[in-house]
Design an enzyme around this catalytic site. Structure first.
Site, short mmCIF file in Angstrom:
data_model
loop_
_atom_site.label_atom_id
_atom_site.label_comp_id
_atom_site.label_asym_id
_atom_site.label_seq_id
_atom_site.Cartn_x
_atom_site.Cartn_y
_atom_site.Cartn_z
N ASP A 67 22.91 -80.80 -26.73
CA ASP A 67 22.61 -79.73 -25.77
C ASP A 67 21.33 -78.98 -26.13
OD1 ASP A 67 23.68 -78.51 -28.04
OD2 ASP A 67 25.55 -77.94 -27.04
N ASN A 136 36.30 -70.57 -28.74
CA ASN A 136 37.01 -70.67 -27.47
C ASN A 136 37.40 -72.13 -27.15
OD1 ASN A 136 34.57 -71.83 -26.87
ND2 ASN A 136 34.10 -70.52 -25.11
N HIS A 138 35.32 -74.72 -27.08
CA HIS A 138 34.30 -75.56 -26.43
C HIS A 138 33.80 -76.64 -27.38
CE1 HIS A 138 30.48 -72.96 -27.53
NE2 HIS A 138 30.85 -73.71 -28.52
N GLU A 143 32.41 -75.43 -21.70
CA GLU A 143 33.17 -74.19 -21.87
C GLU A 143 34.56 -74.32 -21.24
OE1 GLU A 143 31.95 -72.28 -23.90
OE2 GLU A 143 29.93 -71.57 -23.48
#
Ligand code: PGA
Length: 241
Positions: A67, A136, A138, A143
């Site tokens: 990314d 979280n 991810h 996400e």
């Protein structure tokens, strides 16, 4: 999914580096899927050491990164282009022409994403994909709520991710709000996945990834569907698993 219990961050880094080094020695033209963030830095340090001291040769390796922040130039100090050069590429003998990271400044996002997917396909996919995990759940910038079937795409970053990554920027306001990321489908196409986790902040996400249902709200849980995943986690990260 194979859980490898590590004593601490250094142990996790050494163990993960050993698998990557073996891959590169057995197949010098390997395609490595690489990750950024604080977690893999120790693994890169260990690979650099193996390159310097034990002639681990990256000259025929190709890399594809997961990314890049949308809107950051490769020269920006917090771009993932910059991160990879400083933490890894500048210290090994990989050919920079064989390293690939999404273009965060593209004006044509759809074309850039489609070309990135074509690149991965033309390389025959990743032999190894290195991953961190967000608190979280991810993976890359997929996400909570991520579409399991997605390939490379532009995403809005989750509030938790923006807060977690603010430590790298002068202020939270400077954290980019979007990123271009490989999708979960692209990640699952890797032959072997190595996921690294260190510290108590990852414990809840690791527990859900390992024990919970496969759920888009915890994107890493999709790794349960992959036949060849190794999770290297230290004691704190494993505390709830
Ligand atoms: P970290 O990030 O390694 O900096 O904790 C991991 C991630 O967000 O995937």
């Amino acid at each position: 999914m194979q859980l490898i219990s590590c004593t601490d961050y250094a142990d996790m880094s050494r163990k993960a580096a050993r698998v990557i080094a073996a891959q590169v020695r057995l197949k010098p033209q390997s395609v490595l899927g690489l990750a950024t963030g604080s977690t893999p830095v120790g693994t890169y340090k260990e690979l650099i050491r193996l390159h310097r001291e034990q002639e681990l040769d990256f000259s025929r390796v190709t890399s594809v990164n997961l990314d890049e922040y949308y809107g950051l130039s490769p020269e920006h100090g917090q771009s993932y282009h910059h991160f990879m050069r400083v933490n890894f590429f500048n210290h090994i003998n990989i050919s920079l022409g064989n390293t690939h990271i999404p273009d965060g400044l593209t004006k044509d996002v759809a074309k850039t994403c489609a070309e990135y997917d074509q690149l991965v396909t033309s390389l025959g996919g990743m032999d190894i994909q290195l991953l961190g995990i967000g608190n979280n759940g991810h993976i890359a910038f997929n996400e909570p709520g991520a579409f399991f079937y997605a390939q490379t795409h532009l995403v809005d970053l989750d509030e938790k991710t923006i807060k977690a990554n603010a430590r790298f920027f002068e202020s939270e306001a400077e954290v980019p709000r979007q990123a271009i990321t490989m999708g979960l489908r692209s990640i699952l196409s890797a032959k072997l996945i190595l996921l690294l986790a260190s510290g108590a902040s990852k414990a809840a996400a690791i527990a859900k990834m390992v024990k919970g249902p496969v759920d888009p709200q915890l994107p890493a849980s999709i790794l349960q569907l992959h036949p060849n995943v190794m999770v290297f986690a230290d004691q704190e990260a494993l505390a709830l698993a």
